[in-house]
Design a protein around this motif. Structure first.
Motif, PDB file in Angstrom:
ATOM      1  N   ASN A  66       0.829  -1.208   0.000  1.00  0.00           N
ATOM      2  CA  ASN A  66       0.000   0.000   0.000  1.00  0.00           C
ATOM      3  C   ASN A  66       0.866   1.261   0.000  1.00  0.00           C
ATOM      4  OD1 ASN A  66      -2.455  -1.393  -0.050  1.00  0.00           O
ATOM      5  ND2 ASN A  66      -2.492  -1.572   2.168  1.00  0.00           N
ATOM      6  N   ALA A  67       1.910   1.286   0.816  1.00  0.00           N
ATOM      7  CA  ALA A  67       2.814   2.447   0.837  1.00  0.00           C
ATOM      8  C   ALA A  67       3.574   2.543  -0.475  1.00  0.00           C
ATOM      9  CB  ALA A  67       3.776   2.345   2.016  1.00  0.00           C
ATOM     10  N   PHE A  68       3.999   1.420  -1.038  1.00  0.00           N
ATOM     11  CA  PHE A  68       4.670   1.383  -2.339  1.00  0.00           C
ATOM     12  C   PHE A  68       3.808   2.068  -3.403  1.00  0.00           C
ATOM     13  CE2 PHE A  68       5.108  -0.810  -6.435  1.00  0.00           C
ATOM     14  CZ  PHE A  68       6.472  -0.687  -6.680  1.00  0.00           C
ATOM     15  N   MET A  69       2.514   1.818  -3.348  1.00  0.00           N
ATOM     16  CA  MET A  69       1.587   2.370  -4.348  1.00  0.00           C
ATOM     17  C   MET A  69       1.372   3.878  -4.219  1.00  0.00           C
ATOM     18  SD  MET A  69       0.503   0.258  -6.656  1.00  0.00           S
ATOM     19  CE  MET A  69      -0.938   1.154  -7.234  1.00  0.00           C
ATOM     20  N   GLU A  70       1.809   4.475  -3.118  1.00  0.00           N
ATOM     21  CA  GLU A  70       1.657   5.923  -2.946  1.00  0.00           C
ATOM     22  C   GLU A  70       2.450   6.703  -3.998  1.00  0.00           C
ATOM     23  OE1 GLU A  70      -0.574   7.501  -0.921  1.00  0.00           O
ATOM     24  OE2 GLU A  70      -1.237   5.431  -0.573  1.00  0.00           O
ATOM     25  N   GLY A  71       3.408   6.055  -4.643  1.00  0.00           N
ATOM     26  CA  GLY A  71       4.173   6.708  -5.702  1.00  0.00           C
ATOM     27  C   GLY A  71       3.434   6.784  -7.022  1.00  0.00           C
ATOM     28  N   TYR A  72       2.294   6.113  -7.096  1.00  0.00           N
ATOM     29  CA  TYR A  72       1.478   6.112  -8.312  1.00  0.00           C
ATOM     30  C   TYR A  72       0.338   7.114  -8.198  1.00  0.00           C
ATOM     31  CZ  TYR A  72       3.668   1.754  -9.882  1.00  0.00           C
ATOM     32  OH  TYR A  72       4.552   0.801 -10.313  1.00  0.00           O
ATOM     33  N   TRP A  73      -0.097   7.609  -9.341  1.00  0.00           N
ATOM     34  CA  TRP A  73      -1.226   8.526  -9.456  1.00  0.00           C
ATOM     35  C   TRP A  73      -2.499   7.788  -9.055  1.00  0.00           C
ATOM     36  CZ3 TRP A  73      -3.458  10.012 -14.829  1.00  0.00           C
ATOM     37  CH2 TRP A  73      -4.334  11.091 -14.719  1.00  0.00           C
ATOM     38  N   LYS A  74      -3.207   8.283  -8.066  1.00  0.00           N
ATOM     39  CA  LYS A  74      -4.463   7.661  -7.627  1.00  0.00           C
ATOM     40  C   LYS A  74      -5.577   8.103  -8.570  1.00  0.00           C
ATOM     41  CE  LYS A  74      -3.785   6.711  -2.777  1.00  0.00           C
ATOM     42  NZ  LYS A  74      -4.238   6.955  -1.423  1.00  0.00           N
ATOM     43  N   SER A  75      -5.642   7.424  -9.699  1.00  0.00           N
ATOM     44  CA  SER A  75      -6.597   7.788 -10.735  1.00  0.00           C
ATOM     45  C   SER A  75      -6.978   6.553 -11.537  1.00  0.00           C
ATOM     46  CB  SER A  75      -5.963   8.825 -11.676  1.00  0.00           C
ATOM     47  OG  SER A  75      -6.746   8.992 -12.837  1.00  0.00           O
ATOM     48  N   TRP A  86       5.401  14.758  -7.594  1.00  0.00           N
ATOM     49  CA  TRP A  86       5.758  13.854  -8.683  1.00  0.00           C
ATOM     50  C   TRP A  86       5.115  12.495  -8.448  1.00  0.00           C
ATOM     51  CZ3 TRP A  86       7.490  15.422 -13.132  1.00  0.00           C
ATOM     52  CH2 TRP A  86       8.169  16.637 -13.192  1.00  0.00           C
ATOM     53  N   LEU A  87       4.406  11.993  -9.473  1.00  0.00           N
ATOM     54  CA  LEU A  87       3.725  10.710  -9.383  1.00  0.00           C
ATOM     55  C   LEU A  87       3.894   9.932 -10.688  1.00  0.00           C
ATOM     56  CD1 LEU A  87       0.386  11.961  -7.798  1.00  0.00           C
ATOM     57  CD2 LEU A  87       2.166  10.625  -6.640  1.00  0.00           C
ATOM     58  N   ILE A  88       3.917   8.617 -10.590  1.00  0.00           N
ATOM     59  CA  ILE A  88       3.964   7.759 -11.769  1.00  0.00           C
ATOM     60  C   ILE A  88       2.564   7.721 -12.373  1.00  0.00           C
ATOM     61  CG2 ILE A  88       4.375   5.427 -12.629  1.00  0.00           C
ATOM     62  CD1 ILE A  88       6.203   5.076 -10.062  1.00  0.00           C
ATOM     63  N   VAL A  89       2.460   8.096 -13.653  1.00  0.00           N
ATOM     64  CA  VAL A  89       1.164   8.058 -14.339  1.00  0.00           C
ATOM     65  C   VAL A  89       1.108   6.909 -15.345  1.00  0.00           C
ATOM     66  CG1 VAL A  89       0.717  10.516 -13.981  1.00  0.00           C
ATOM     67  CG2 VAL A  89       1.811   9.741 -16.107  1.00  0.00           C
ATOM     68  N   SER A  90       2.278   6.386 -15.709  1.00  0.00           N
ATOM     69  CA  SER A  90       2.349   5.257 -16.623  1.00  0.00           C
ATOM     70  C   SER A  90       3.577   4.417 -16.286  1.00  0.00           C
ATOM     71  CB  SER A  90       2.438   5.749 -18.082  1.00  0.00           C
ATOM     72  OG  SER A  90       2.484   4.676 -18.973  1.00  0.00           O
ATOM     73  N   ASP A  91       3.378   3.098 -16.237  1.00  0.00           N
ATOM     74  CA  ASP A  91       4.432   2.155 -15.877  1.00  0.00           C
ATOM     75  C   ASP A  91       4.360   0.991 -16.852  1.00  0.00           C
ATOM     76  OD1 ASP A  91       5.896   0.006 -14.762  1.00  0.00           O
ATOM     77  OD2 ASP A  91       5.344   0.517 -12.712  1.00  0.00           O
ATOM     78  N   HIS A  92       5.441   0.765 -17.569  1.00  0.00           N
ATOM     79  CA  HIS A  92       5.549  -0.413 -18.440  1.00  0.00           C
ATOM     80  C   HIS A  92       6.693  -1.241 -17.891  1.00  0.00           C
ATOM     81  CE1 HIS A  92       6.123  -2.188 -22.744  1.00  0.00           C
ATOM     82  NE2 HIS A  92       5.764  -3.080 -21.863  1.00  0.00           N
ATOM     83  N   THR A  93       6.348  -2.370 -17.299  1.00  0.00           N
ATOM     84  CA  THR A  93       7.349  -3.230 -16.653  1.00  0.00           C
ATOM     85  C   THR A  93       7.377  -4.589 -17.343  1.00  0.00           C
ATOM     86  OG1 THR A  93       7.115  -2.121 -14.526  1.00  0.00           O
ATOM     87  CG2 THR A  93       7.976  -4.361 -14.486  1.00  0.00           C
ATOM     88  N   SER A  94       8.583  -5.026 -17.659  1.00  0.00           N
ATOM     89  CA  SER A  94       8.725  -6.358 -18.281  1.00  0.00           C
ATOM     90  C   SER A  94       9.731  -7.185 -17.501  1.00  0.00           C
ATOM     91  CB  SER A  94       9.177  -6.212 -19.721  1.00  0.00           C
ATOM     92  OG  SER A  94      10.429  -5.555 -19.795  1.00  0.00           O
TER      93      SER A  94
END
Length: 145
Positions: free
Chosen positions: A47-56, A137-145
């Motif tokens: 849950n804390a890890f996800m705080e870096g992502y845009w809550k949208s 600053w927030l991550i709005v797009s993440d492409h992970t492979s």
């Protein structure tokens, strides 16, 4: 005339330095966010890890199974894929590239590695798009492979 020319040169230098300082502050903020995510993951706190992502609902996450949209959906996918500390392992990010796209957007390329003694190590690469939203600053797009 000479005084005016010196004033203009000094103004240009100050302006360039100010932009450089802001870029450094933005880059430091992004790197600090990624370090916090790494620490939160390693503490077992998704849950804390996800705080870096845009809550949208517009957050985009692209993984091996295709795109997922939305903060809640991304969180749930993390919880399914990494249900316990053994599955989560110890995360290490390596930044390969950090580029400003404009004053409110950055592009990051990096590597991720999970050390997992019980389940086997895994890793790959990621591409992140950061946006400055409401001064954060927030991550709005993440492409992970």
């Amino acid at each position: 005339m000479k005084t005016l020319r010196l004033f203009l040169i000094a103004s240009l230098m100050l302006s360039a330095t100010s932009g450089f300082t802001q870029k450094n502050a933005d880059e430091k903020a992004i790197l600090k966010l990624l370090q916090k995510q790494e620490a939160d993951w390693n503490a077992g706190n998704v849950n804390a890890f996800m705080e870096g992502y845009w809550k949208s609902d517009s957050l985009a996450f692209v993984g091996a199974k295709g795109p997922t949209y939305g903060w809640n959906n991304t969180l749930e996918n993390y919880k399914v894929r990494y249900p316990d500390r053994a599955a989560m392992g110890t995360l290490k990010f390596t930044i390969l590239r950090l580029n400003a796209l404009d004053k409110n957007a950055y592009f990051v390329i990096g590597k991720w590695h999970l050390t997992r003694p019980e389940k086997g190590d895994i890793g790959g690469h990621y591409t992140l798009v950061f946006r400055k939203i409401s001064g954060k600053w927030l991550i709005v797009s993440d492409h992970t492979s």
